[in-house]
Design an enzyme around this catalytic site. Structure first.
Site, mmCIF file in Angstrom:
data_model
loop_
_atom_site.group_PDB
_atom_site.id
_atom_site.type_symbol
_atom_site.label_atom_id
_atom_site.label_comp_id
_atom_site.label_asym_id
_atom_site.label_seq_id
_atom_site.Cartn_x
_atom_site.Cartn_y
_atom_site.Cartn_z
ATOM 1 N N THR A 39 41.099 6.679 59.614
ATOM 2 C CA THR A 39 41.637 7.848 60.293
ATOM 3 C C THR A 39 41.896 7.545 61.755
ATOM 4 O O THR A 39 41.135 6.797 62.362
ATOM 5 C CB THR A 39 40.555 8.940 60.229
ATOM 6 O OG1 THR A 39 40.249 9.175 58.867
ATOM 7 C CG2 THR A 39 40.963 10.201 60.918
ATOM 8 N N VAL A 46 40.189 17.188 50.376
ATOM 9 C CA VAL A 46 40.403 17.353 51.818
ATOM 10 C C VAL A 46 39.412 16.474 52.583
ATOM 11 O O VAL A 46 38.226 16.427 52.252
ATOM 12 C CB VAL A 46 40.241 18.835 52.223
ATOM 13 C CG1 VAL A 46 40.269 18.997 53.728
ATOM 14 C CG2 VAL A 46 41.329 19.686 51.572
ATOM 15 N N THR A 60 35.710 8.730 61.846
ATOM 16 C CA THR A 60 36.511 8.001 60.870
ATOM 17 C C THR A 60 35.557 7.481 59.813
ATOM 18 O O THR A 60 34.359 7.352 60.061
ATOM 19 C CB THR A 60 37.291 6.858 61.550
ATOM 20 O OG1 THR A 60 38.049 6.151 60.559
ATOM 21 C CG2 THR A 60 36.381 5.878 62.261
ATOM 22 N N GLY A 61 36.100 7.191 58.649
ATOM 23 C CA GLY A 61 35.236 6.712 57.577
ATOM 24 C C GLY A 61 35.164 7.715 56.446
ATOM 25 O O GLY A 61 36.034 8.587 56.320
HETATM 26 N N1 GLY Z 1 37.906 10.290 57.268
HETATM 27 C C1 GLY Z 1 39.023 10.316 56.439
HETATM 28 C C2 GLY Z 1 38.724 10.544 55.023
HETATM 29 O O1 GLY Z 1 37.620 10.756 54.616
HETATM 30 O O2 GLY Z 1 39.615 10.526 54.221
#
Ligand code: GLY
Length: 334
Positions: A195, A224, A246-247
């Site tokens: 992300t 989501v 992110t992650g």
């Molecule tokens: N952090 C982005 C996702 O989980 O897709």
């Protein structure tokens, strides 16, 4: 009517000859200032403007954001313009156009944005629109809502001049068709979640942030990401600071991660310490934490930044004092 912000400004400007004391968290603060400053230290920003974003593509996003920040523009405009560069890049298959599709072959996007006044906008499960960050901003500024999803978000975007595009590139379609041969779904490891989250502090001392993603590759239709959830993938409190993640989004949502980071800063932690506390919370609560990656970045009102990740390998891009550099994050599993 006196707004809270106006009250703080008036309180700060009325103070003269303040004496120094030490906050329990070790930060030097000034006696005689507002109760906010007594608790959290000086709100005077020494490092501004400044912009920080996730991963190596953050360098290019920061470049764009800096154009706004260095000319005295608003952090909100900077972060929106910055991440749009990544959303529009077909070679980045984790954000926007060119993002890997869900298991049914649809590219669905999630994004959120927050400004210095605590306003928030978010869009989830959005198809056919190149710039979910701008749809999130539209929702924040032009509707009475915080989050709109799916067809409703698409209709709103189209009614406001956004163009319908095919987000599935030839390369992403090929990767999906390859995946279909086994349909083996592992939301960890190689199916990355890179992300882009971006936080900025502008010349006026105001903070804004955004987060945008195409989510986990080959996810369930309708899934989501944390990136669209205010408090999980993004949180901004202009009195304290901001954080983004992110992650693996599921992991971040379960601990309301970005909100946790900001609250840890409110309680006196530095941005890095606050990110570390959130990662340690994941490690405490989620037994399988060694199998996935999560990282947070954070910025505080003084223009200090920090990050922390579960695994080695996370990098963030930081543009300050006219220099835009990639940094290796500290991490938990050595
Ligand atoms: N952090 C982005 C996702 O989980 O897709």
């Amino acid at each position: 009517m006196t707004t809270r912000r106006k009250f703080i400004v008036e309180t700060l400007t009325s103070v003269t000859a303040a004496a120094s004391v030490i906050h329990p968290a070790g930060r030097r603060i000034s006696k005689g200032l507002s109760s906010f400053e007594k608790t959290f230290g000086s709100t005077k920003s020494t490092n501004k403007p400044i912009v920080i974003s996730t991963w190596d593509f953050g360098i290019r996003a920061n470049e764009e954001a800096w154009k706004t920040l260095s000319s005295g523009g608003r952090a909100l405009d900077a972060v929106e313009k910055g991440v749009r560069i990544i959303e529009a890049d077909p070679k980045i298959n984790t954000v926007g156009y060119g993002g890997l599709p869900d298991r049914d072959g649809y590219v669905t996007l999630d994004a959120s944005i927050m400004d210095e006044n605590g306003n928030a906008g978010a869009v989830a499960f959005l198809q056919h629109i190149m710039h979910p960050v701008s749809v999130a901003r539209l929702i924040m500024e032009k509707t009475p809502h915080v989050m709109i999803v799916g067809d409703g978000a698409l209709e709103l975007a189209l009614a406001n001049g956004f163009k319908k595009v095919n987000l599935l590139t030839k390369e992403s379609k090929k990767a999906w068709q390859e995946w279909l041969k086994t349909s083996h779904y592992i939301p960890v490891g190689k199916y990355n979640h890179d992300t882009i989250g971006m936080l900025a502090l502008d010349n006026s001392g105001n903070i804004s942030g955004t987060c945008t993603t195409s989510g986990i590759a080959f996810k369930y239709h309708g899934r989501v990401a944390d990136s669209a959830i205010i408090g999980a993938g993004l949180f901004v409190d202009n009195e304290v600071g901001a954080a983004t993640s992110t992650g693996l989004g599921e992991s971040v949502i379960k601990i309301a991660g970005s909100h946790l980071v900001v609250e840890e800063m409110r309680n006196g932690k530095s941005p890095k310490e606050a990110c570390e506390a959130a990662i340690k919370r994941i490690a405490e609560k989620q037994k399988d934490y060694k199998t996935f990656q999560v990282a947070f970045i954070a910025i505080n009102k003084q223009g200090e930044v920090g990050s922390y990740a579960i695994q080695k390998g996370f990098q963030y891009a930081l543009y300050k004092n006219g220099e835009n550099k990639l940094h290796d994050s500290e991490y938990l599993i050595k």
